[in-house]
Design a protein around this motif. Sequence first.
Motif, PDB file in Angstrom:
ATOM      1  N   GLU A  46       0.854  -1.197  -0.020  1.00 61.24           N
ATOM      2  CA  GLU A  46      -0.067  -0.198  -0.012  1.00 61.24           C
ATOM      3  C   GLU A  46       0.894   1.235   0.019  1.00 61.24           C
ATOM      4  O   GLU A  46       0.579   2.162  -0.615  1.00 61.24           O
ATOM      5  CB  GLU A  46      -0.991  -0.125   1.263  1.00 61.24           C
ATOM      6  N   ASN A  47       2.060   1.165   0.587  1.00 60.14           N
ATOM      7  CA  ASN A  47       3.099   2.329   0.668  1.00 60.14           C
ATOM      8  C   ASN A  47       3.591   2.505  -0.678  1.00 60.14           C
ATOM      9  O   ASN A  47       3.454   3.791  -0.942  1.00 60.14           O
ATOM     10  CB  ASN A  47       4.036   2.030   1.634  1.00 60.14           C
ATOM     11  N   SER A  48       3.872   1.528  -1.210  1.00 54.20           N
ATOM     12  CA  SER A  48       4.569   1.584  -2.680  1.00 54.20           C
ATOM     13  C   SER A  48       3.301   2.007  -3.734  1.00 54.20           C
ATOM     14  O   SER A  48       3.857   3.029  -4.429  1.00 54.20           O
ATOM     15  CB  SER A  48       4.877   0.031  -3.134  1.00 54.20           C
ATOM     16  N   LEU A  49       2.230   1.752  -3.465  1.00 50.70           N
ATOM     17  CA  LEU A  49       1.078   2.006  -4.373  1.00 50.70           C
ATOM     18  C   LEU A  49       1.044   3.555  -4.296  1.00 50.70           C
ATOM     19  O   LEU A  49       0.768   4.466  -5.084  1.00 50.70           O
ATOM     20  CB  LEU A  49       0.011   1.108  -4.185  1.00 50.70           C
ATOM     21  N   SER A  50       0.967   4.044  -2.902  1.00 43.23           N
ATOM     22  CA  SER A  50       0.614   5.232  -2.738  1.00 43.23           C
ATOM     23  C   SER A  50       1.519   6.446  -3.081  1.00 43.23           C
ATOM     24  O   SER A  50       1.410   7.374  -3.954  1.00 43.23           O
ATOM     25  CB  SER A  50       0.413   5.586  -1.031  1.00 43.23           C
ATOM     26  N   ILE A  51       2.972   5.952  -3.037  1.00 42.19           N
ATOM     27  CA  ILE A  51       4.111   6.697  -3.581  1.00 42.19           C
ATOM     28  C   ILE A  51       3.924   6.859  -5.037  1.00 42.19           C
ATOM     29  O   ILE A  51       4.095   7.765  -5.767  1.00 42.19           O
ATOM     30  CB  ILE A  51       5.317   5.960  -3.290  1.00 42.19           C
ATOM     31  N   ALA A  52       3.521   5.482  -6.006  1.00 45.92           N
ATOM     32  CA  ALA A  52       3.485   5.684  -7.360  1.00 45.92           C
ATOM     33  C   ALA A  52       2.510   6.638  -7.841  1.00 45.92           C
ATOM     34  O   ALA A  52       2.630   7.361  -8.762  1.00 45.92           O
ATOM     35  CB  ALA A  52       3.463   4.416  -7.863  1.00 45.92           C
TER      36      ALA A  52
END
Length: 346
Positions: free
Chosen positions: A57-63
């Motif tokens: 979820e963190n990676s998705l939010s950053i992207a």
Amino acid sequence: MTNTNKDEKELTEHNIPLTASEIGFLWTQYINDSLAVCVMKYFKSICEDKEILPLIENSLSIAENDIKIITEIFNKENHPIPIGFTDEDVNVNAPRLFTDIFILMYIQKLEIIAMAGIGVAIGVSARSDVSNFFRNLLISVSELHDKSRKVMLSKGVYVRSAQLASPDKVDFIDKQGFLFDFLGSHKRPLTAIEITHLFINIQTNAMGKAMMMAFAQVCKNEDIRQFFVEGIGISNKHMKKFGSTLTNEDIPAPMSWDSHVTNSTVSPFSDKLMMFHTTTLIAVGIGNYGTAAGTCQRMDLNATYTRLSAEIALYAEDGANIMIKHAYLEEPPKATDHKALFKKKK
């Protein structure tokens, strides 16, 4: 007014256009982030581990945040927004193709790759909005890497490089054999830096091989499947070469990732996305080999990296030709072709 505020005000008020470097890195970041959104949406749909899910979820939010900011910058410059990858390139309902541990290791390794690229982008960005974007992105990515590292350690899946005994004293090189011992039966021990690059390149190949195994199982086009199969062979060959260099000196080599690919034959991704992802990792591999060749001081290793770089460069060319054949390759921003404009005037 501080010098920093004055600098930002001048760069904003004077409407300084984006440089080629800034456009290039923003464009590349947009494409990579659009791919990351697709991959992370799928990972989110299959992940069952409650410690790994927040990382996804963190990676998705950053992207997603990156895409929003880059879109705003490009719109202000009247620069076309790249197409990249969309929901058409991912099937979040596809069965599990990777284990949760693969997802965890994938995130950690991709953040390492991202940090290296973002560092270069910061170094060539003059405009404050672009520089600030990449600087903030580096912070976000490094924090995500740290979180994934801690989860890997807690689960016992973080693979450490070899430990070395501390030397008794500082020493200096006094023989050219340190560099050029091609023929000697007993080559000098590997240095810490040489061990590090062998370790990194084995791990990068292990991740690439596992991904190509998965992609070969699920892709639709036969020429793309053969491309992945060939890549698996190349990765095996390179891991064997690097691994034997380590084990010949009683240094353990990292393990493969093969066991983290399931037997699913339903594709979660489009062939376009899988080809792009693979060719991107090939480019990273070529860069890693170049860095290793430039820093190792044993010339037999240098020659190995040079030879293997040429092999994967030819493989990368095959990949580019396949992507062009299937109209998968989005053209990056380029300089004006003035000669072509001259011809139009005739």
